[in-house]
Design a protein around this motif. Structure first.
Motif, PDB file in Angstrom:
ATOM      1  N   PRO A  73      -0.461  -4.255   5.361  1.00  0.00           N
ATOM      2  CA  PRO A  73      -1.183  -5.529   5.215  1.00  0.00           C
ATOM      3  C   PRO A  73      -0.371  -6.676   5.807  1.00  0.00           C
ATOM      4  O   PRO A  73       0.847  -6.714   5.633  1.00  0.00           O
ATOM      5  N   CYS A 110      12.204  -3.980   6.906  1.00  0.00           N
ATOM      6  CA  CYS A 110      10.820  -4.282   6.501  1.00  0.00           C
ATOM      7  C   CYS A 110       9.963  -4.556   7.737  1.00  0.00           C
ATOM      8  O   CYS A 110       8.781  -4.193   7.789  1.00  0.00           O
ATOM      9  N   MET A 125      -2.617   3.737   4.511  1.00  0.00           N
ATOM     10  CA  MET A 125      -3.166   2.387   4.402  1.00  0.00           C
ATOM     11  C   MET A 125      -2.629   1.569   5.566  1.00  0.00           C
ATOM     12  O   MET A 125      -1.527   1.815   6.055  1.00  0.00           O
ATOM     13  N   TRP A 164      -8.415  -2.382   4.940  1.00  0.00           N
ATOM     14  CA  TRP A 164      -7.277  -1.606   4.418  1.00  0.00           C
ATOM     15  C   TRP A 164      -7.133  -0.273   5.131  1.00  0.00           C
ATOM     16  O   TRP A 164      -6.093   0.384   5.036  1.00  0.00           O
ATOM     17  N   CYS A 182       7.521  -2.217  10.085  1.00  0.00           N
ATOM     18  CA  CYS A 182       6.064  -2.190   9.871  1.00  0.00           C
ATOM     19  C   CYS A 182       5.488  -3.604   9.768  1.00  0.00           C
ATOM     20  O   CYS A 182       4.460  -3.905  10.372  1.00  0.00           O
ATOM     21  N   HIS A 183       6.155  -4.445   8.979  1.00  0.00           N
ATOM     22  CA  HIS A 183       5.664  -5.820   8.811  1.00  0.00           C
ATOM     23  C   HIS A 183       6.201  -6.659   9.976  1.00  0.00           C
ATOM     24  O   HIS A 183       7.081  -7.512   9.802  1.00  0.00           O
ATOM     25  N   ARG A 234      -1.207 -14.524  -3.285  1.00  0.00           N
ATOM     26  CA  ARG A 234      -1.784 -13.352  -3.952  1.00  0.00           C
ATOM     27  C   ARG A 234      -1.136 -13.137  -5.313  1.00  0.00           C
ATOM     28  O   ARG A 234       0.083 -13.191  -5.435  1.00  0.00           O
ATOM     29  N   ILE A 257       7.682  -3.687  -3.713  1.00  0.00           N
ATOM     30  CA  ILE A 257       8.665  -3.052  -2.815  1.00  0.00           C
ATOM     31  C   ILE A 257       9.026  -1.664  -3.353  1.00  0.00           C
ATOM     32  O   ILE A 257       9.088  -0.690  -2.607  1.00  0.00           O
ATOM     33  N   THR A 269       1.303   5.329  -1.444  1.00  0.00           N
ATOM     34  CA  THR A 269       0.400   4.589  -2.341  1.00  0.00           C
ATOM     35  C   THR A 269      -1.073   4.892  -2.063  1.00  0.00           C
ATOM     36  O   THR A 269      -1.946   4.291  -2.679  1.00  0.00           O
ATOM     37  N   LEU A 280      -0.674  -7.424  -6.073  1.00  0.00           N
ATOM     38  CA  LEU A 280      -0.245  -6.915  -4.774  1.00  0.00           C
ATOM     39  C   LEU A 280      -0.619  -5.456  -4.580  1.00  0.00           C
ATOM     40  O   LEU A 280      -0.869  -4.732  -5.532  1.00  0.00           O
ATOM     41  N   LEU A 281      -0.616  -5.047  -3.317  1.00  0.00           N
ATOM     42  CA  LEU A 281      -0.996  -3.718  -2.828  1.00  0.00           C
ATOM     43  C   LEU A 281      -2.527  -3.575  -2.879  1.00  0.00           C
ATOM     44  O   LEU A 281      -3.211  -4.407  -3.474  1.00  0.00           O
ATOM     45  N   HIS A 282      -3.047  -2.510  -2.233  1.00  0.00           N
ATOM     46  CA  HIS A 282      -4.501  -2.451  -2.016  1.00  0.00           C
ATOM     47  C   HIS A 282      -5.294  -2.519  -3.304  1.00  0.00           C
ATOM     48  O   HIS A 282      -6.409  -3.034  -3.325  1.00  0.00           O
ATOM     49  N   HIS A 287       6.952   1.317  -2.383  1.00  0.00           N
ATOM     50  CA  HIS A 287       7.049   1.834  -1.013  1.00  0.00           C
ATOM     51  C   HIS A 287       7.887   3.104  -0.973  1.00  0.00           C
ATOM     52  O   HIS A 287       9.108   3.053  -1.082  1.00  0.00           O
TER      53      HIS A 287
END
Ligand code: HEC
Ligand code: HEC
Length: 441
Positions: A385, A320, A382, A228, A323-324, A393, A409, A366, A396-398, A412
């Motif tokens: 991911p 999105c 972070m 992470w 980054c993703h 999953r 979302i 976050t 969600l999130l770390h 963010h």
């Protein structure tokens, strides 16, 4: 997208997203002969090893360790699979880890101080808090083939922290399937991605590429991409770290060659010290297993559905994928990565894969406040991911704070705020299409 109702800035960012994503795999390296990485939740190798070797390495990853093998003295679980299994060995799970620390008088993050054995043992400056210990207990164990009595009926081995630790954070277990492809991406590809992202968004979104020590390369630096916090660049380094810090099994790579404490410890360090007939230790088998895994597969029916297809376009249009990032290409076979510690094999070389990540650190509002291998500026950043496999999953999130994609979302903010605004200006139908796309990953 850029209707009269939409703000100019929003359109600007969306336009930039388009430009970035159109560049696709050429962000970094562009090899015309590149082929798709194999995918599947099928317990089969990607071609790096044969099926028998893969099953044997998987067996090591699944092996349950005991006190005589060096388990503990403090640990989180007895096998890698305990936290990496959903839906097959190697992927993620609901298991969360506990980290803690505080700020010193200058505002710098300092890892927690843990107290054991009625405060007679202190472990300073370690943000990971192990939640299990091998004592108090009495047992008969086998150490290097010799039977002995494990006799610590009164020693309280669990780590305790105090209220001085004001920063408390949870971390979800990550997927490792397909990570061999991530390891085989050259540093330059990630550095190029970082600078293109920052330039193309006018400085609004600037992921940080963190240089971290590769343990098997005597600490030489490479761009971190695992964990992470992007704390490791190589799968052997991560496996060595996990073996010590999750299971308490010290192994050949410093600094993981000694146990965190000797309390109740009767097995000499390093615990994983007997090379097998192939000349490999357990950590080598873990790394080879992970490197040989296929990438998480898509839900092909949802991906091909009209909503899934429309959602993929919207994911791109709102930004999105700034980054993703949807596609990356690995370095060619024979290239050296991880500061020279790993030579990309044919099965991993020149492969296109779809992680939906840039592997860079971002502040999206976050952050957990924890600093590991990076500088103080990484406290609230972070790693983006990878979204491959995200349909498996449940949290969600770390830290697992969101259970619905919509809520994840909305979390963010920070660098992602303009993209979140774009999402929020979509119609409900379009938002649901984008979420259908996420459910296909
Ligand atoms: C107690 C649960 C637990 C156990 C046991 C465990 N892991 Fe993990 N693993 C995690 C968590 C949590 C993360 C995310 C770590 C972080 O970034 O803080 C992770 C991350 C990883 C990653 C990085 C994946 C990525 O792409 O970022 C690798 C590789 C990995 N683990 C390998 C292993 C190996 C090998 C073992 C066995 C020696 C192991 N893990 C045992 C919980 C566990
Ligand atoms: C500025 C970079 C950035 C942008 C833009 C961005 N994300 Fe993220 N995303 C992140 C980071 C960083 C995290 C991890 C945050 C955390 O766990 O604290 C994340 C986490 C997620 C997760 C949770 C994944 C998991 O495994 O828990 C989902 C789902 C997600 N993002 C979807 C989206 C969608 C959909 C969009 C567009 C509407 C988007 N993201 C835009 C950086 C970004």
């Amino acid at each position: 997208m850029c209707s009269k109702r939409t703000m100019l800035y929003v359109c600007l960012i969306a336009g930039l997203a388009m430009a970035l994503a159109l560049a696709g795999p050429s962000l970094g390296q562009n090899y015309s002969t590149a082929t798709e990485a194999p995918s599947g939740y099928d317990n089969q190798p990607n071609g790096l090893t044969d099926q028998a070797t893969f099953s044997m390495d998987r067996g090591k990853f699944e092996e349950v360790e005991a006190i005589g093998d060096g388990l503990g003295p403090i640990f989180n679980a007895q096998s890698c699979r305990e936290c990496h299994q959903n839906p097959v060995t190697g992927s993620s799970s609901q298991v969360k880890e506990f980290r803690a620390g505080h700020h010193d008088s200058t505002g710098k993050f300092v890892g927690a101080t843990a107290f054991l054995a009625d405060n007679t043992v202190t472990i300073p400056n370690r943000s990971l808090i192990n939640q299990r210990a091998i004592c108090p207990a009495v047992d008969t164990i086998t150490v290097n083939g010799v039977q002995q009595t494990f006799n610590f009926p009164q020693t309280q081995g669990q780590e305790r922290i105090t209220t001085a630790e004001t920063i408390l954070a949870l971390r979800m277990s990550s997927n490792t399937l397909g990570d061999g492809f991530i390891e085989s991406v050259s540093d330059q590809t990630l550095l190029n991605l970082a600078s293109a992202q920052c330039a193309n968004t006018g400085g609004a979104i600037c992921g940080e590429a963190l240089k971290v020590a590769v343990l098997e390369a005597s600490g030489a630096l490479a761009v971190g991409r695992f964990g992470w916090k992007d704390q490791h660049a190589s799968l052997l380094s991560f496996s060595s770290d996990a073996y010590l810090n999750e299971m308490g099994i010290s192994n050949r790579l410093p600094p993981n060659n000694v146990d965190v404490t000797r309390l109740c410890d009767v097995v000499p360090d390093p615990n994983d010290n007997t090379p097998d007939s192939e000349g490999l230790n357990d950590v080598d088998h873990f790394a080879r297993f992970i490197r040989a895994t296929k990438v998480p597969p898509r839900d092909t029916a949802l991906a091909a559905s009209s909503d899934g297809v429309a959602g993929a376009t919207l994911f791109h249009n709102v930004g999105c994928d700034i980054c993703h990032v949807s596609s990356l290409t690995t370095a060619p076979a024979g290239a050296s990565v991880a500061a020279g510690a790993f030579t990309v094999p044919a099965s991993l070389g020149n492969k296109i894969f779809h992680p939906y990540s840039d592997f860079l650190l971002h502040n999206v509002g976050t952050g957990d406040g924890i600093v590991q291998t990076g500088g103080q500026e990484t406290a609230n950043k972070m790693r983006t991911p990878p979204l491959w496999g995200v349909r498996t999953r449940t949290e969600l999130l770390h830290d697992g704070r969101s259970v619905r994609f919509y809520d994840a979302i909305q979390q963010h903010r920070g660098e992602a705020q303009p993209v979140t605004n774009n999402f929020n200006s979509l119609s409900t139908t379009q938002q649901n299409q984008l979420i259908t796309f996420l459910r296909s990953l």
